[in-house]
Design a protein around this motif. Sequence first.
Motif, PDB file in Angstrom:
ATOM      1  N   PHE A 122      23.838  11.282  -5.373  1.00 16.06           N
ATOM      2  CA  PHE A 122      22.508  11.471  -5.950  1.00 16.06           C
ATOM      3  C   PHE A 122      21.821  12.693  -5.337  1.00 16.06           C
ATOM      4  N   LEU A 123      21.855  12.794  -4.009  1.00 21.91           N
ATOM      5  CA  LEU A 123      21.201  13.916  -3.334  1.00 21.91           C
ATOM      6  C   LEU A 123      21.862  15.243  -3.701  1.00 21.91           C
ATOM      7  N   GLN A 124      23.174  15.256  -3.820  1.00 22.36           N
ATOM      8  CA  GLN A 124      23.872  16.481  -4.222  1.00 22.36           C
ATOM      9  C   GLN A 124      23.466  16.907  -5.631  1.00 22.36           C
ATOM     10  N   LEU A 125      23.338  15.946  -6.538  1.00 24.88           N
ATOM     11  CA  LEU A 125      22.893  16.264  -7.897  1.00 24.88           C
ATOM     12  C   LEU A 125      21.474  16.825  -7.927  1.00 24.88           C
ATOM     13  N   GLN A 126      20.665  16.461  -6.939  1.00 28.01           N
ATOM     14  CA  GLN A 126      19.289  16.956  -6.831  1.00 28.01           C
ATOM     15  C   GLN A 126      19.225  18.260  -6.017  1.00 28.01           C
ATOM     16  N   ASN A 157       0.808  -1.215   0.000  1.00 30.59           N
ATOM     17  CA  ASN A 157       0.000   0.000   0.000  1.00 30.59           C
ATOM     18  C   ASN A 157       0.850   1.277   0.000  1.00 30.59           C
ATOM     19  N   LEU A 158       2.165   1.148  -0.199  1.00 34.51           N
ATOM     20  CA  LEU A 158       3.043   2.302  -0.285  1.00 34.51           C
ATOM     21  C   LEU A 158       2.816   3.009  -1.613  1.00 34.51           C
ATOM     22  N   ASN A 159       2.587   4.307  -1.561  1.00 37.14           N
ATOM     23  CA  ASN A 159       2.443   5.097  -2.780  1.00 37.14           C
ATOM     24  C   ASN A 159       3.839   5.323  -3.351  1.00 37.14           C
ATOM     25  N   THR A 160       4.154   4.634  -4.421  1.00 38.16           N
ATOM     26  CA  THR A 160       5.501   4.698  -4.999  1.00 38.16           C
ATOM     27  C   THR A 160       5.631   5.739  -6.105  1.00 38.16           C
ATOM     28  N   THR A 161       4.553   6.435  -6.437  1.00 40.32           N
ATOM     29  CA  THR A 161       4.606   7.380  -7.555  1.00 40.32           C
ATOM     30  C   THR A 161       5.580   8.530  -7.305  1.00 40.32           C
ATOM     31  N   ALA A 162       5.797   8.902  -6.056  1.00 39.54           N
ATOM     32  CA  ALA A 162       6.688  10.027  -5.743  1.00 39.54           C
ATOM     33  C   ALA A 162       8.135   9.598  -5.524  1.00 39.54           C
ATOM     34  N   ILE A 163       8.399   8.305  -5.544  1.00 34.16           N
ATOM     35  CA  ILE A 163       9.765   7.834  -5.264  1.00 34.16           C
ATOM     36  C   ILE A 163      10.674   8.139  -6.449  1.00 34.16           C
ATOM     37  N   SER A 164      11.745   8.887  -6.178  1.00 30.07           N
ATOM     38  CA  SER A 164      12.715   9.266  -7.207  1.00 30.07           C
ATOM     39  C   SER A 164      13.758   8.190  -7.429  1.00 30.07           C
ATOM     40  N   LYS A 165      14.086   7.456  -6.349  1.00 25.23           N
ATOM     41  CA  LYS A 165      15.146   6.449  -6.432  1.00 25.23           C
ATOM     42  C   LYS A 165      14.913   5.400  -5.358  1.00 25.23           C
ATOM     43  N   ILE A 166      15.177   4.139  -5.709  1.00 23.84           N
ATOM     44  CA  ILE A 166      15.149   3.048  -4.740  1.00 23.84           C
ATOM     45  C   ILE A 166      16.568   2.509  -4.624  1.00 23.84           C
ATOM     46  N   ILE A 167      17.064   2.483  -3.399  1.00 19.92           N
ATOM     47  CA  ILE A 167      18.400   1.934  -3.143  1.00 19.92           C
ATOM     48  C   ILE A 167      18.227   0.563  -2.520  1.00 19.92           C
ATOM     49  N   PHE A 172      23.256   4.892   3.097  1.00 20.71           N
ATOM     50  CA  PHE A 172      24.407   5.564   2.492  1.00 20.71           C
ATOM     51  C   PHE A 172      25.581   4.618   2.234  1.00 20.71           C
ATOM     52  N   PHE A 173      25.858   3.683   3.177  1.00 24.51           N
ATOM     53  CA  PHE A 173      27.047   2.826   3.095  1.00 24.51           C
ATOM     54  C   PHE A 173      26.738   1.421   3.614  1.00 24.51           C
ATOM     55  N   GLU A 174      27.565   0.455   3.193  1.00 23.03           N
ATOM     56  CA  GLU A 174      27.561  -0.841   3.866  1.00 23.03           C
ATOM     57  C   GLU A 174      28.129  -0.634   5.257  1.00 23.03           C
ATOM     58  N   ASN A 175      27.922  -1.598   6.146  1.00 21.50           N
ATOM     59  CA  ASN A 175      28.346  -1.439   7.536  1.00 21.50           C
ATOM     60  C   ASN A 175      29.833  -1.144   7.702  1.00 21.50           C
ATOM     61  N   GLY A 176      30.678  -1.670   6.858  1.00 22.78           N
ATOM     62  CA  GLY A 176      32.107  -1.391   6.961  1.00 22.78           C
ATOM     63  C   GLY A 176      32.490  -0.010   6.460  1.00 22.78           C
ATOM     64  N   LYS A 177      31.553   0.690   5.852  1.00 23.62           N
ATOM     65  CA  LYS A 177      31.729   2.034   5.280  1.00 23.62           C
ATOM     66  C   LYS A 177      32.772   2.061   4.168  1.00 23.62           C
ATOM     67  N   ASN A 178      33.133   0.896   3.640  1.00 22.91           N
ATOM     68  CA  ASN A 178      34.070   0.845   2.522  1.00 22.91           C
ATOM     69  C   ASN A 178      33.344   0.955   1.189  1.00 22.91           C
ATOM     70  N   THR A 179      32.051   0.663   1.178  1.00 31.08           N
ATOM     71  CA  THR A 179      31.279   0.682  -0.057  1.00 31.08           C
ATOM     72  C   THR A 179      30.109   1.647   0.104  1.00 31.08           C
ATOM     73  N   SER A 180      30.017   2.588  -0.821  1.00 27.80           N
ATOM     74  CA  SER A 180      28.950   3.587  -0.806  1.00 27.80           C
ATOM     75  C   SER A 180      27.787   3.126  -1.683  1.00 27.80           C
ATOM     76  N   ASN A 181      26.585   3.507  -1.287  1.00 34.05           N
ATOM     77  CA  ASN A 181      25.401   3.262  -2.130  1.00 34.05           C
ATOM     78  C   ASN A 181      25.140   4.426  -3.077  1.00 34.05           C
ATOM     79  N   ASN A 182      26.061   5.401  -3.116  1.00 29.25           N
ATOM     80  CA  ASN A 182      26.008   6.571  -3.992  1.00 29.25           C
ATOM     81  C   ASN A 182      24.819   7.490  -3.717  1.00 29.25           C
TER      82      ASN A 182
END
Length: 168
Positions: free
Chosen positions: A97-101, A59-69, A83-93
């Motif tokens: 994305f937010l900076q570009l927006q 029942n989540l309204n997904t029409t407004a979702i800009s990005k799914i991570i 934002f990151f995996e637990n080790g903080k070595n890998t970013s989810n970018n």
Amino acid sequence: EKFDVVVASQDWHPANHKSFAANHPWRLPGQILKINEIPQMLWTIHCVQDTIGAELVHNLNTTAISKIIKNGMNPEMDSYSVFFENGKNTSNNLEEFLQLQNVKEVFILGMAAEFGVKHSAIDSVGSGFKTSVIIDGCYWYNPDEENIRKTIHEMESHGVQIIHSDKL
């Protein structure tokens, strides 16, 4: 409708994910193991890729979702933060994305408050965003009053603001 940019996170674990207690003989959900030198809480099997358990709430309204991570795809490492995996070595970018927006302020809600919400909020502040957690929009894995108080204190000590949805 109150936000120009909406991001959803979705646990998307492979069946052999090391955070699943079932993948460690004689281990139970809730136990802590060191996996790749990082403490990892073991969980029941959940949100396995391409299963009904990994789908977004129907029942989540997904029409407004800009990005799914999609989080937790690396079988060797869990990812509480969007934002990151637990080790903080890998970013989810997400930061990029937010900076570009041109996003300057982030509002977070969801589940579980003491895991994904907390880690995402702290990483959001660390990425330079003014960050608020909409506390009445959160689900607690452990709704014990002491756990809630400790989690809120930890977020606030990192600069996260705690707000209620009626203040938006």
